[in-house]
Design an enzyme around this catalytic site. Structure first.
Site, PDB file in Angstrom:
ATOM      1  N   LEU A  32       0.822  -1.215   0.000  1.00 44.09           N
ATOM      2  CA  LEU A  32       0.000   0.000   0.000  1.00 44.09           C
ATOM      3  C   LEU A  32       0.859   1.269   0.000  1.00 44.09           C
ATOM      4  O   LEU A  32       1.915   1.320   0.608  1.00 44.09           O
ATOM      5  CB  LEU A  32      -0.927  -0.007   1.217  1.00 44.09           C
ATOM      6  CG  LEU A  32      -1.861  -1.216   1.330  1.00 44.09           C
ATOM      7  CD1 LEU A  32      -2.766  -1.086   2.549  1.00 44.09           C
ATOM      8  CD2 LEU A  32      -2.694  -1.412   0.071  1.00 44.09           C
ATOM      9  N   HIS A  36      -3.379   4.160  -2.542  1.00 41.20           N
ATOM     10  CA  HIS A  36      -4.361   3.304  -1.869  1.00 41.20           C
ATOM     11  C   HIS A  36      -4.967   4.030  -0.668  1.00 41.20           C
ATOM     12  O   HIS A  36      -6.165   3.925  -0.389  1.00 41.20           O
ATOM     13  CB  HIS A  36      -3.705   2.026  -1.337  1.00 41.20           C
ATOM     14  CG  HIS A  36      -3.116   1.143  -2.386  1.00 41.20           C
ATOM     15  ND1 HIS A  36      -1.760   0.966  -2.523  1.00 41.20           N
ATOM     16  CD2 HIS A  36      -3.697   0.378  -3.322  1.00 41.20           C
ATOM     17  CE1 HIS A  36      -1.538   0.122  -3.500  1.00 41.20           C
ATOM     18  NE2 HIS A  36      -2.685  -0.245  -4.011  1.00 41.20           N
ATOM     19  N   SER A 186       2.574   3.987  -7.439  1.00 48.97           N
ATOM     20  CA  SER A 186       2.315   2.593  -7.791  1.00 48.97           C
ATOM     21  C   SER A 186       3.164   1.714  -6.896  1.00 48.97           C
ATOM     22  O   SER A 186       4.283   2.095  -6.524  1.00 48.97           O
ATOM     23  CB  SER A 186       2.708   2.358  -9.254  1.00 48.97           C
ATOM     24  OG  SER A 186       2.850   0.979  -9.508  1.00 48.97           O
TER      25      SER A 186
END
Ligand code: PAF
Length: 281
Positions: A32, A36, A186
């Site tokens: 995460l 997120h 990412s």
């Protein structure tokens, strides 16, 4: 923190809770990051119960090496989620719990949405994504489910999935979160060297410049210009650069009036695949 490891445990936990003020589901593959976290914060603000799934879904990988190297950092993920709230339910099942009869994807008809860009370069990817998302939606029965716009194609496909399967859930798209230099957040960024993580800011800066050019230039010319920029930057190996209609993902060479367009990109950096996009008009 409630950490749940099996479908049965999750079902029995949810059946004992009052779900009438909303259940938010944030499906993730873990590792995460701020991207997120923005989805989880929104889910937490909008629902009485928030479920975050952490599951590296094998059926959406077309490359075994990519699947094996995908970062798995559950302890760190739990720590990050704790910073939002101890109340979040983390669902982190095993592969055999989710796929007891073997790792197979369903086949869906997304009317061509899955045939371009990510779908064209990653065979079976979106059947795998839709399979796992359908399983999780049926299991959790959320009021709302949250997905990032970085994989805009995925977001459209999930919206199609719930219409196709008549799943009563609202699909919420959330804006891309970027690193300070513009690189889209990412889990894969963790695998880039520090030097490449800096260099990869070129992806977003080129998309932004292309957006400015799109006001005055044809779609074809913008694409030709963009591709040339990457030829001058061989460390960033361009897989595709496409302009597509935002609602259908139909690839575009010539602009039509009253149509919203987006620019989509996939690039390999140090063998790691990065995607990004920008709204053009
Ligand atoms: O976007 C992702 O992380 C994955 O594709 C998803 C939606 C969690 C399904 O495995």
């Amino acid at each position: 923190m409630k950490i749940v490891r099996t479908k049965n445990e999750l079902k029995s936990l949810l059946s004992g809770l009052d779900t009438s003020s909303g259940v938010g589901l944030v499906p993730t593959m873990g590792a995460l990051h701020e991207g997120h976290m923005s989805l989880v914060k929104k889910a937490f603000d909008e629902n009485a119960i928030t479920v975050v799934s952490v599951f590296v879904n094998p059926t959406q990988f077309d490359n075994n090496d990519d699947l094996e190297k995908y970062p798995r950092t559950l302890d760190a993920d739990i720590e990050l989620l704790k910073q939002i709230s101890d109340e979040i339910i983390i669902f982190a099942p095993s592969v055999s719990n989710i796929y007891p009869d073997g790792q197979y994807s369903e086949t869906y008809d997304f009317k061509g949405l899955d045939q371009v860009m990510e779908g064209a370069f990653r065979e079976g990817h979106y059947n795998g994504v839709a399979t796992i998302v359908e399983k999780f939606l049926n299991l959790v029965e959320p009021t709302k489910a949250y997905f990032g716009e970085k994989d805009f194609q995925q977001l459209l496909i999930i919206k199609n999935l719930v219409a196709l399967k008549k799943i009563p859930v609202e699909i919420i798209g959330c804006p891309i979160v970027r690193e300070e230099n513009g690189l889209a957040r990412s889990s894969r960024n963790e695998r880039l060297s520090k030097k490449m993580r800096d260099e990869a800011s070129f992806i977003h800066s080129t998309l932004s410049e292309a957006k400015n050019k799109f006001e005055k230039m044809s779609a074809n010319k913008v694409l030709a210009w963009g591709k040339k920029q990457f030829e001058k930057h061989p460390d960033l190996d361009l897989e595709y650069l496409n302009i597509a209609e935002a609602s259908t993902l139909k690839l575009t060479k010539r602009k039509k009036p009253k149509t919203k367009y987006m620019l989509f990109i996939a690039v390999y950096a140090e063998g790691i695949r990065l995607i990004d996009n920008i709204v053009l008009n």
